[in-house]
Scaffold this motif. Sequence first.
Motif, PDB file in Angstrom:
ATOM      1  N   GLU A  49      17.544  54.260  70.851  1.00  0.00           N
ATOM      2  CA  GLU A  49      18.223  53.087  71.399  1.00  0.00           C
ATOM      3  C   GLU A  49      18.754  52.191  70.289  1.00  0.00           C
ATOM      4  N   ILE A  50      18.013  52.103  69.188  1.00  0.00           N
ATOM      5  CA  ILE A  50      18.430  51.266  68.061  1.00  0.00           C
ATOM      6  C   ILE A  50      19.688  51.822  67.407  1.00  0.00           C
ATOM      7  N   ILE A  51      19.680  53.098  67.070  1.00  0.00           N
ATOM      8  CA  ILE A  51      20.827  53.666  66.356  1.00  0.00           C
ATOM      9  C   ILE A  51      22.047  53.789  67.265  1.00  0.00           C
ATOM     10  N   GLU A  52      21.821  54.078  68.539  1.00  0.00           N
ATOM     11  CA  GLU A  52      22.949  54.130  69.483  1.00  0.00           C
ATOM     12  C   GLU A  52      23.533  52.739  69.685  1.00  0.00           C
ATOM     13  N   GLY A  53      22.682  51.727  69.700  1.00  0.00           N
ATOM     14  CA  GLY A  53      23.168  50.352  69.837  1.00  0.00           C
ATOM     15  C   GLY A  53      23.950  49.909  68.620  1.00  0.00           C
ATOM     16  N   ALA A  54      23.479  50.299  67.428  1.00  0.00           N
ATOM     17  CA  ALA A  54      24.187  49.956  66.199  1.00  0.00           C
ATOM     18  C   ALA A  54      25.565  50.617  66.178  1.00  0.00           C
ATOM     19  N   ARG A  56      27.281  51.565  68.777  1.00  0.00           N
ATOM     20  CA  ARG A  56      28.092  50.931  69.820  1.00  0.00           C
ATOM     21  C   ARG A  56      28.694  49.622  69.299  1.00  0.00           C
ATOM     22  N   ASN A  57      27.904  48.845  68.544  1.00  0.00           N
ATOM     23  CA  ASN A  57      28.412  47.586  67.998  1.00  0.00           C
ATOM     24  C   ASN A  57      29.526  47.837  66.983  1.00  0.00           C
ATOM     25  N   VAL A  58      29.368  48.865  66.163  1.00  0.00           N
ATOM     26  CA  VAL A  58      30.420  49.217  65.208  1.00  0.00           C
ATOM     27  C   VAL A  58      31.701  49.560  65.962  1.00  0.00           C
ATOM     28  N   ARG A  59      31.574  50.411  66.956  1.00  0.00           N
ATOM     29  CA  ARG A  59      32.751  50.860  67.706  1.00  0.00           C
ATOM     30  C   ARG A  59      33.427  49.714  68.441  1.00  0.00           C
ATOM     31  N   GLU A  60      32.656  48.847  69.070  1.00  0.00           N
ATOM     32  CA  GLU A  60      33.239  47.748  69.839  1.00  0.00           C
ATOM     33  C   GLU A  60      33.945  46.747  68.936  1.00  0.00           C
ATOM     34  N   LEU A  61      33.294  46.361  67.835  1.00  0.00           N
ATOM     35  CA  LEU A  61      33.876  45.344  66.967  1.00  0.00           C
ATOM     36  C   LEU A  61      35.126  45.838  66.249  1.00  0.00           C
TER      37      LEU A  61
END
Length: 366
Positions: A49-54, A56-61
């Motif tokens: 969940e941590i690495i997928e969230g990180a 996801r944040n890279v992709r969104e920003l």
Amino acid sequence: MTSSVSYFSPGPAKLPHEVLTKLQDELVQYKSTQVSVMELSHRSKDFAEIIEGAERNVRELMNVPANYKVLFVQGGGTGQFAAVPLNLMSRTGKADYMVTGSWSSKAAKEASKYGAVNLVFPKLEKYTTIPEKSTWKLDPEAAYVYYCANETVEGVEFQYVPEVPQGVPLVCDMSSNFFSRPVDVSKFGVIYGGAQKNIGCSGVTVVVVREDLLGCPLPVCPAVLDYGIMAKNKSLYNTPPTFAIHVVGEVLAWVKREGGLEEMQRRSIEKSKMLYGVIDESAGFYNNPVDVAARSRMNVVFRVGEGGKVDLEANFISQAAAQGLLSLKGHRSVGGIRASIYNAITSDDVRRLCEFMRTFLKANKV
């Protein structure tokens, strides 16, 4: 960190205070796991969940297109000096390098171990400018074109994305201006950055690589530097820097809450204008050697006194530190003063420094 301290380190650099506070709690126990975030298995559901969230944040920003992979690797930006040619040089055996400072110079030297390196423009006597585009010599058969978006040592930053021959991938070291402004990822083949300047703590490097550039490394490429292997294994080929990846995820979540890359860009312009304003209004007491068009918004470098007076600069650094203005000494290779004003540095931090600079000028100008 108290409000009386402003930390201008070039890296590892300041982290947002609210992120540090959250991390402090998680060091003892992460959510309901009963163990520290640093103790989580990289194969566990919680770390997934941590690495997928990180990611996801890279992709969104950055609005990363679907045909790009986001990797979390080790070795820092320096590791990528080798990883880039090891993964891309096989296309034609030669690459173009724009050398505008210490880091791109080191990258070109490393790449020359794996293929022919062409310097897009002649070696500069001093790293204080970006040569005019009319002087560039780009090879349409290059495996890639490489540049460093922001040179932390000399305070030189590209304010635009270089145009390269059609079909030649553009590679960029964004270590020190990563996530400080919007970026059109589709213009690049590879973007990478060490986290410890703008988006986290030391130990992890974020790589964004276009999928068509995977799978053709040089035979000598180690597995741990092979983008294709790392992508296939979702950055889990070996034990990744788990805590550092978590910090990146938390810092990028903070960036999103603060308004995203447009807001980070607005702030960086505001902060750098304040500092350069004091320098330019000092009638030469403070001097920034970089051409105005190439001035960095992240690392503001300057000398104190005409020509840079070592004793005066030492006094500047010690008196600033006494007022809680820390880590202002320039890189050992160039001397002088350097204020690194990454995303976590606030406008109030910069105002405090500007006030000190004006006071120091009045007390020391002959």
